[in-house]
Design a protein around this motif. Structure first.
Motif, PDB file in Angstrom:
ATOM      1  N   LEU A 192      13.623   7.663  10.031  1.00 35.40           N
ATOM      2  CA  LEU A 192      12.954   8.125  11.240  1.00 35.40           C
ATOM      3  C   LEU A 192      13.961   8.308  12.370  1.00 35.40           C
ATOM      4  O   LEU A 192      14.598   7.332  12.793  1.00 35.40           O
ATOM      5  N   PRO A 193      14.091   9.533  12.906  1.00 31.06           N
ATOM      6  CA  PRO A 193      15.010   9.741  14.033  1.00 31.06           C
ATOM      7  C   PRO A 193      14.354   9.434  15.377  1.00 31.06           C
ATOM      8  O   PRO A 193      15.032   9.076  16.348  1.00 31.06           O
ATOM      9  N   VAL A 194      13.015   9.574  15.431  1.00 25.76           N
ATOM     10  CA  VAL A 194      12.290   9.411  16.684  1.00 25.76           C
ATOM     11  C   VAL A 194      10.825   9.115  16.365  1.00 25.76           C
ATOM     12  O   VAL A 194      10.328   9.448  15.279  1.00 25.76           O
ATOM     13  N   LEU A 195      10.130   8.462  17.273  1.00 25.33           N
ATOM     14  CA  LEU A 195       8.710   8.163  17.090  1.00 25.33           C
ATOM     15  C   LEU A 195       7.859   9.249  17.725  1.00 25.33           C
ATOM     16  O   LEU A 195       8.255   9.844  18.733  1.00 25.33           O
ATOM     17  N   PRO A 196       6.670   9.526  17.180  1.00 22.06           N
ATOM     18  CA  PRO A 196       5.805  10.554  17.765  1.00 22.06           C
ATOM     19  C   PRO A 196       5.244  10.093  19.116  1.00 22.06           C
ATOM     20  O   PRO A 196       5.141   8.900  19.392  1.00 22.06           O
ATOM     21  N   SER A 197       4.861  11.045  19.929  1.00 21.63           N
ATOM     22  CA  SER A 197       4.433  10.740  21.295  1.00 21.63           C
ATOM     23  C   SER A 197       3.214   9.820  21.341  1.00 21.63           C
ATOM     24  O   SER A 197       3.100   8.975  22.231  1.00 21.63           O
ATOM     25  N   GLU A 198       2.283   9.954  20.386  1.00 15.99           N
ATOM     26  CA  GLU A 198       1.065   9.145  20.420  1.00 15.99           C
ATOM     27  C   GLU A 198       1.272   7.731  19.882  1.00 15.99           C
ATOM     28  O   GLU A 198       0.335   6.928  19.859  1.00 15.99           O
ATOM     29  N   PHE A 199       2.504   7.409  19.494  1.00 14.05           N
ATOM     30  CA  PHE A 199       2.798   6.056  19.030  1.00 14.05           C
ATOM     31  C   PHE A 199       2.501   5.038  20.127  1.00 14.05           C
ATOM     32  O   PHE A 199       2.105   3.907  19.860  1.00 14.05           O
ATOM     33  N   LYS A 200       2.656   5.472  21.371  1.00 15.35           N
ATOM     34  CA  LYS A 200       2.451   4.563  22.510  1.00 15.35           C
ATOM     35  C   LYS A 200       0.983   4.162  22.677  1.00 15.35           C
ATOM     36  O   LYS A 200       0.675   3.234  23.441  1.00 15.35           O
ATOM     37  N   ASN A 201       0.057   4.827  21.968  1.00 13.85           N
ATOM     38  CA  ASN A 201      -1.362   4.502  22.073  1.00 13.85           C
ATOM     39  C   ASN A 201      -1.788   3.386  21.118  1.00 13.85           C
ATOM     40  O   ASN A 201      -2.937   2.947  21.162  1.00 13.85           O
ATOM     41  N   ASN A 239      15.945   2.109  10.495  1.00 14.02           N
ATOM     42  CA  ASN A 239      15.747   3.552  10.591  1.00 14.02           C
ATOM     43  C   ASN A 239      16.916   4.183  11.345  1.00 14.02           C
ATOM     44  O   ASN A 239      17.645   3.517  12.077  1.00 14.02           O
ATOM     45  N   THR A 240      17.074   5.495  11.172  1.00 13.62           N
ATOM     46  CA  THR A 240      18.205   6.203  11.775  1.00 13.62           C
ATOM     47  C   THR A 240      17.823   6.776  13.138  1.00 13.62           C
ATOM     48  O   THR A 240      17.881   7.990  13.354  1.00 13.62           O
ATOM     49  N   PHE A 241      17.377   5.896  14.045  1.00 14.31           N
ATOM     50  CA  PHE A 241      16.949   6.355  15.354  1.00 14.31           C
ATOM     51  C   PHE A 241      18.106   6.999  16.124  1.00 14.31           C
ATOM     52  O   PHE A 241      19.220   6.475  16.154  1.00 14.31           O
ATOM     53  N   GLU A 242      17.828   8.133  16.751  1.00 18.12           N
ATOM     54  CA  GLU A 242      18.828   8.865  17.525  1.00 18.12           C
ATOM     55  C   GLU A 242      18.761   8.449  18.988  1.00 18.12           C
ATOM     56  O   GLU A 242      17.741   7.950  19.464  1.00 18.12           O
ATOM     57  N   GLN A 243      19.848   8.690  19.694  1.00 16.91           N
ATOM     58  CA  GLN A 243      19.848   8.449  21.133  1.00 16.91           C
ATOM     59  C   GLN A 243      18.978   9.490  21.815  1.00 16.91           C
ATOM     60  O   GLN A 243      18.950  10.653  21.400  1.00 16.91           O
ATOM     61  N   PRO A 244      18.227   9.107  22.860  1.00 15.04           N
ATOM     62  CA  PRO A 244      17.386  10.088  23.569  1.00 15.04           C
ATOM     63  C   PRO A 244      18.212  11.259  24.092  1.00 15.04           C
ATOM     64  O   PRO A 244      19.304  11.083  24.618  1.00 15.04           O
TER      65      PRO A 244
END
Length: 419
Positions: free
Chosen positions: A289-298, A309-314
């Motif tokens: 996973l490079p990034v989480l979807p926007s609705e993850f915050k819900n 996971n392979t999270f990228e820098q913003p």
């Protein structure tokens, strides 16, 4: 002729005496038996049939001898769920059947109708004898198989099963016999070689737990997500497979409380994941996973694990796809979603339904389709979960999350998110 099910015999006289029925069925063998001699009134006619209800405590059973013109009514609305009720005139009782095999139940009721009419039953009837204890083994509710040698090839699974585990059996597909177990609550198919879910998996309408960990799944069935399991499935384990993405429809499994996606090849989570309002435990460690979807915050979780996971820098520069003025399609879609106007493929073209299903949500709460600004921000995972497993070995609990803005105004008002 025998039917294996649960039975409750309800006397219609009890309410008049101020008494209540027990309200719970017991495991029983219901036999349609043939009496030894012909009916006295019809010495040359077919031999009369009787109904015998035997339980483990009373294997000799309760006999209802008079069936001809003695059945007041059949209640068969839920026969496809293995339920039916036979109302006798004399004695005034209702024989309530449940947890029966639907096919066997239909055949049994057909034979009973013939007995009620006094017709010959073209089926071999049971003898009027006590039921053996071994016959009650067919009411087995739990079966655990952990090797190929134990796997049944020549006989069916007991229809009464509620928990079935078949692990380390080398299965390359789900056995269709399992999909006939309508009472199944828990199905464990872990540690096999299953590559695909059949569309009929959703026929297990009472299934609450499904374990498909350590298989060879590369995708997840859309039909599964749109089945009756939307109302029943609570725990799903898809860890140790080869899944790269889950369909948009996955988020229709609204009753999910526990979801395991560890050790797959996921490059994204369903972007509508915020719709899983009942989700409390989410584990998606060791994916891509490079990034989480926007609705993850819900989400509102008790436990979250996104380690490895392979999270990228913003990204500092946003992706701008704004259209000025808005297209008619964009404007209409936003209005429909804002006003919560219902839509379906029989009302509007199917591709428009797909567009509406995949609409993005702005941080202001409004929606957008193709006209938006996309950016990436950093989110502390403790804002959505009580317990968070560290994202990396550095002790971090933050991850990048995609953000959408329906207008330049929304972007400017939230520009501090990208500083």
């Amino acid at each position: 002729m025998k039917l294996y099910c649960e039975v409750e015999v309800v006397s219609r006289h009890l309410p008049t005496l101020g008494l209540r029925n027990r309200g719970k069925g017991v495991r029983a063998v219901v036999s349609l038996c043939q009496l030894r001699g012909p009916a006295k009134s019809e010495p040359t006619g077919p031999r009369p049939a009787c109904l015998l209800v035997s339980t483990l405590k009373d294997r000799r059973g309760t006999r209802y001898e008079q069936l001809k013109e003695n059945i007041e009514q059949f209640f068969t609305k839920f026969v496809d769920e293995g339920k039916a009720t036979i109302r006798l005139k004399e004695p005034p009782v209702d024989i309530c059947l449940s947890k029966a095999d639907p096919g066997s139940l239909k055949s049994f009721l057909s034979a009973l109708r013939l007995a009620h009419r006094g017709c010959d039953i073209n089926t071999s009837l049971s003898t009027l004898t006590s039921v053996k204890s071994s016959e009650f083994e067919k009411f087995k509710t739990k079966m655990i198989i952990t090797c190929k040698k134990e796997y049944p090839l020549s006989k069916n699974f007991p229809y009464s099963l509620e928990h079935l585990q078949t692990s380390y059996c080398g299965l390359i597909r789900i056995d269709m016999r399992m999909l006939c177990l309508k009472n199944l609550l828990k199905l464990d198919l872990s540690h096999n070689h299953i590559k695909k879910l059949p569309a009929t998996t959703g026929d297990l309408i009472h299934l609450q737990e499904l374990d498909l960990s350590d298989n060879h799944l590369e995708s997840f069935s859309v039909a599964f997500c749109q089945s009756a399991l939307q109302k029943s499935l609570r725990r799903l384990d898809l860890s140790k497979n080869r899944i790269k993405a889950l369909p948009v429809q996955f988020c229709q499994l609204q009753q999910l409380t526990d979801l395991k996606l560890d050790d797959n090849e996921l490059i994204q989570l369903p972007f509508k994941i915020g719709q899983l309002k009942n989700l409390r435990f989410l584990s998606a460690a060791r994916n891509k996973l490079p990034v989480l979807p926007s609705e993850f915050k819900n989400l509102s979780l008790e436990y979250l694990d996104l380690f490895g996971n392979t999270f990228e820098q913003p990204k500092t520069l946003p992706v701008i796809k704004l259209q000025v003025p808005l297209s008619l399609l964009e404007s209409t879609a936003r209005t429909m979603l804002c006003k919560r106007i219902p839509y379906a493929s029989h009302l509007i073209p199917f591709h428009l339904c797909q567009d509406l299903d995949t609409a993005k949500t702005c941080i202001c709460g409004r929606f957008c389709l193709t006209s938006f600004i996309q950016g990436t921000a950093t989110m502390n995972l403790h804002s959505v979960a009580h317990t968070v497993v560290l994202v990396d070995n550095m002790g971090g609990t933050e991850a990048p999350i995609t953000c959408y803005f329906c207008s330049l105004t929304c972007y400017i008002n939230s520009s501090d998110m990208f500083k």
